[in-house]
Design a protein around this motif. Structure first.
Motif: not given
Lengths: 340, 340
Positions: A172-173, A196-197, A203-206, A251-256
């Motif tokens: 959801e995030g 990816p491990v 989940e964030r990719l999804r 760009i969306f980065a999976a963390n800050d």
DNA sequence: TTGTACGCGTTATCAT
DNA sequence: ATGATAACGCGTACAA
């Protein structure tokens, strides 16, 4: 008024001395201390007084050796100085402190073997329960562990007796973050993945893909760049992206941390944020609000995570069913994103 | 080949069982474990074998109750998630781990009372020694403490039996930073102080003034702004500075966090760094290199601090004279400063 | 309701 | 060089 004697910090005063001073047996003192049985009020008063006079502090070591609770809980974190989990540790400390428990921290360094070692060490010190912050241990070993002592684990969704799992809604995030960009009119949104491990990363990719799909925007594999959750990987991902000449406006980065790296890469190439490209991160680290520009991100309450985990463990230890729930991810709009 | 039995993680196997299995007395096993006395090679072999077979792990709780070492050291830090001390904790963990010791962390929150509580808790758990990361305790109480168990303290310069103090050269760091700015031609250099109750803050102010003086630049009180070591205080300091219309071309912040805040304040007013004004920080936090622009700062090895402290404590515990020394502060030139 | 006696697993002391 | 014994400080059956 006479002041009581100086409290001996190391606890040289023993339970036995208290018993003697108050004219009761050691067992009675123990019972009063632990609420193990009903004791007459007058004896209780006498004992309480003696405890105060002598400045008695129970010896936790002897207590646990005798089969009692250690009033300590083990916390397996991944790195004691992690910018994200750090605040979770603070949350844990905070709630444990209010109920007289003490946290014992150990770092697993994202390595199942080390995590297991931490757990062994912690158990050797007879912690009453365990909090495992994410990590790489198999669900199976956690399940087994939970048969021996109460366990709270974060970063996964699972159920087992004696175990409580607490998970963020990473999907959801990520959906929220991507949707925000989409709303601003962006269509070419690059995504820097985490390692990816990590299930989180997947989940964030999804979530990213789901948002794209919901908006009818085609998913382009060439816009997703592998990252490793640290600044440099974000930086390198963006350099590769630019060099690929693949056009993008956000760009969306999976963390800050990767968002910071991405931001720097852009800065180096003279690309302005948010004027030329928008960036959104994930986590809402302490530094996100003071970055240049202040980073739009998904708030993933690390503090709450810690508090909830600790609360859940306290519930488990009291034989209550934990009910702690993490808040849903929230989009924090700052200044790194803007309409196309 | 037959594999040995599964190791019991909680250590259900006792020293007594090992003794029985190897046909010696418990005392002998203990001696072998602790190297307390010379034991014949054959008995030692037998015991070692039994230990391996049974997967024996000594119970640290019983060990300490019986008067032995706990192989643990207490670390009182100020905040478990401090961006600066966090890496020091990692350094401590790192070296302790290599010698079989375990750190127990507790947070004092910059409050002498709480720090004392932490120490009491830690001592109740019978730590073999103590590392106190800066904090507000009086030198006197530390001195007294050191009479009871080995203590290593950072952030002050003092001498006492059983105590080893490790301090950064804050003065020199600040001098270096200011000198760098001076070298670049800056003459109107604002200084954002830290909380003056910290000796560090005072030292850094001294260093700033000394550099100014050495360069023959007049010290202007209107250019020194009070700060509290966190981002917001840096931000507000710069806003006040700008509003005061006091001209300045550079800012030296007493730590990186305030430098980040200052940077943001400038950014908000449309003042470019380093084109319009230069900034230098102090600490070299993990994020400094990825800030926009990457922050020129004074490197104050937090990791080294932790390592040195741990090493010094290990020396103290081994009755060796500690020799660990902190490296001198280094100027790290990145992109937030430039010639006038 | 309260006290006695024992055990938790290890180390230190004193013998041998 | 090795073993027996007594702590360490507390919890808990069990007895009263």
């Amino acid at each position: 008024m006479k002041r009581s004697k100086t409290v001996h910090p190391a606890g040289k005063v023993t339970l036995g001395m208290v018993a003697q001073a108050s004219g009761v047996s050691p067992s009675t003192v123990s019972r009063i201390l632990n609420g193990t049985a009903v004791v007459s009020q007058d004896k209780k008063d006498a004992v309480d007084r003696a405890i105060a006079e002598l400045g008695f502090v129970p010896n936790p070591i002897a207590r646990v050796l005798a089969g009692g609770r250690s009033l300590s809980v083990g916390v397996v974190t991944q790195s004691i100085d992690s910018p994200y989990y750090g605040v979770a540790l603070r949350g844990i400390e905070e709630v444990l402190d209010t109920v007289g428990y003490v946290p014992l921290f150990a770092s697993g360094h994202w390595n199942a073997k080390e995590e297991q070692r931490c757990i062994d060490t912690l158990r050797a010190r007879r912690v009453d329960g365990l909090i495992v912050l994410t990590g790489r241990l198999s669900d199976e070993s956690l399940r087994k562990l939970a048969k021996e002592l109460p366990v709270v684990v974060t970063g996964r969704t699972m159920k087992a007796p004696g175990l409580y799992a607490l998970n963020f809604n990473d999907f959801e995030g990520a959906r929220l973050a991507t949707h925000h960009l989409l709303t601003l009119g962006h269509r070419q949104i690059a995504f820097i993945t985490g390692d990816p491990v990590h299930p989180d990363a997947q989940e964030r990719l999804r979530g990213y893909r789901a948002a794209l799909e919901a908006a009818g925007v085609r998913y382009q594999p060439s816009l997703v760049l592998p990252g490793l959750f640290h600044e440099d990987s974000g930086l390198m991902a963006v350099e590769r992206l630019i060099d690929s000449r693949q056009p993008f406006t956000a760009i969306f980065a999976a963390n800050d941390q990767m968002a910071f790296g991405a931001n720097l890469a852009l800065h180096r190439r003279g690309i302005r944020v948010p004027d030329d490209v928008s960036i959104v991160g994930f986590d809402d680290l302490a530094g996100a609000g003071h970055a240049i520009p202040p980073l739009t991100t998904i708030h993933q309450a690390g503090l709450e995570l810690g508090r909830c985990a600790a609360q859940a463990l306290m519930d488990l230890l009291a034989d209550k069913k934990p009910t702690a729930q993490l808040p849903e991810p929230r989009l924090i709009i700052r200044s790194s994103t803007r309409a196309l």
